[in-house]
Design an enzyme around this catalytic site. Structure first.
Site, short mmCIF file in Angstrom:
data_model
loop_
_atom_site.label_atom_id
_atom_site.label_comp_id
_atom_site.label_asym_id
_atom_site.label_seq_id
_atom_site.Cartn_x
_atom_site.Cartn_y
_atom_site.Cartn_z
N ASP A 114 0.87 -1.19 0.00
CA ASP A 114 0.00 0.00 0.00
C ASP A 114 0.90 1.23 0.00
OD1 ASP A 114 -2.50 1.50 0.29
OD2 ASP A 114 -1.82 1.94 2.31
N SER A 115 0.30 2.38 -0.25
CA SER A 115 1.06 3.63 -0.21
C SER A 115 1.45 4.00 1.22
CB SER A 115 0.22 4.75 -0.81
OG SER A 115 -0.95 4.92 -0.03
N CYS B 129 -4.24 -1.57 -2.14
CA CYS B 129 -4.36 -0.14 -2.42
C CYS B 129 -5.12 0.01 -3.73
CB CYS B 129 -2.94 0.44 -2.55
SG CYS B 129 -2.88 2.15 -3.09
N GLU C 20 -3.44 8.93 7.84
CA GLU C 20 -1.98 8.82 7.97
C GLU C 20 -1.47 9.64 9.18
OE1 GLU C 20 0.59 7.14 6.26
OE2 GLU C 20 -0.91 6.03 5.14
N CYS D 147 -10.87 3.00 -1.18
CA CYS D 147 -9.50 3.33 -0.78
C CYS D 147 -9.29 2.61 0.54
CB CYS D 147 -9.34 4.84 -0.58
SG CYS D 147 -7.77 5.30 0.22
N HIS E 6 -7.55 3.16 3.02
CA HIS E 6 -7.48 3.99 4.23
C HIS E 6 -8.88 4.25 4.81
CE1 HIS E 6 -3.40 4.90 2.79
NE2 HIS E 6 -3.15 5.52 3.93
N1 DGL Z 1 -4.81 3.38 0.33
C1 DGL Z 1 -4.74 3.81 -1.00
C2 DGL Z 1 -5.91 3.39 -1.85
O1 DGL Z 1 -6.53 2.41 -1.55
C3 DGL Z 1 -4.15 5.09 -1.42
C4 DGL Z 1 -4.07 6.26 -0.56
C5 DGL Z 1 -3.14 7.30 -1.13
O2 DGL Z 1 -1.94 7.09 -1.04
O3 DGL Z 1 -3.60 8.31 -1.69
O4 DGL Z 1 -6.19 3.99 -2.85
#
Ligand code: DGL
Length: 269
Positions: A10-11, A73, A152, A184, A186
């Protein structure tokens, strides 16, 4: 059966929401998780750049002899899933297809909302994937750039976060949606705030959690699941950011102690 670990990328910390589901549903599996915290967020970056970063993460975990890669992600899935599937010798699973299938199977009104990063929304991968299931479904996509920083930075509790979420989701309020995808990884951390803002009648679909069901099925089909009697699984975490804050957040979310978290470098940034 194989004892090798499953890789997850993931990012940043968002993919830990997928990891948490995986630890529940496939508890015998070992996982190596890599979060590219130093270069997070991926959402506002060009998809070509996200594809390059995703490839670097995959290469790092390939060196650790993983048996399967989960792109935990949505943005990286939108940017790089096909490329990784074509270029890696192991199965690669993204989060968008399972989320789309679950959403298409949930909606009665045939009106689905997608919450995602700018990159995911721009890629149009969700509407395409949902229309493969049922082309009569109307899809309303909304980029939610303020959400990832809330998560984050660990500021997702309290009145300020509640207001940010409610304001961001306003454009979807009059769309008569009955199903909304957390597109997403997150966003499940913000789930209570998102549910409150959209109302109780909206079903939220967690694309990451749906993906874990697919992973479990695939492990069985390919006969590469871990042996349930094979001893304690191994969980390792790598981050391109600082190890300590990552460790604290991961231990809090996963409700685990003494997680093995290491800082690593990727690329040039
Ligand atoms: N968690 C990520 C996603 O599912 C990306 C969040 C990001 O880095 O912008 O898209």
């Amino acid at each position: 059966m194989t004892k090798q670990a499953i890789g997850m990328i993931d990012s940043g910390v968002g993919g830990l929401t997928v990891m948490k589901e995986a630890m529940k549903l496939i508890p015998n599996e070992s996982f190596y998780y890599l979060g590219d915290t130093a270069r997070c967020p991926y959402g506002p970056r060009p998809l070509e750049e996200v594809k390059e970063f995703t490839w670097q993460m995959a290469e790092f975990l390939m060196e650790k002899n993983i048996k399967m890669l989960v792109i935990a992600c949505n943005t990286a899935t939108a940017a790089a899933l096909e490329f990784l599937q074509e270029n890696l010798p192991i199965p690669v699973v993204g989060v968008i297809q399972s989320g789309s299938q679950a959403a298409a199977g949930t909606t009665q009104a045939k009106r689905i909302g997608i919450l995602g990063t700018e990159g995911t929304v721009k890629s149009d991968v969700y509407p395409r994937s949902i229309h493969k299931e049922d082309e009569t479904i109307e899809v309303f996509s909304l980029a939610c750039p303020p959400f990832v920083p809330l998560v984050e930075n660990n500021t997702y509790d309290g009145e300020e976060a509640k207001k940010v979420v409610a304001d961001t989701l306003l454009p979807l309020k009059d769309k008569q949606l009955d199903t909304v995808v957390l597109g997403c990884t997150h966003y499940p951390i913000l789930r209570p705030l998102i549910q409150e803002a959209l109302g109780r009648n909206v079903q939220l679909v967690d694309a990451g959690a749906e993906t874990v069901k697919t992973v479990k099925q695939l492990l069985g089909e390919l006969n590469i699941a871990a042996n349930p009697l094979g001893g304690k699984p191994e969980w390792k975490f790598f981050t391109t950011g600082a190890a300590q804050p990552f460790k604290e957040l991961a231990e809090q979310w996963l409700e685990e102690q003494d997680l093995n978290v290491q800082h690593i470098e990727l690329g040039e940034e």
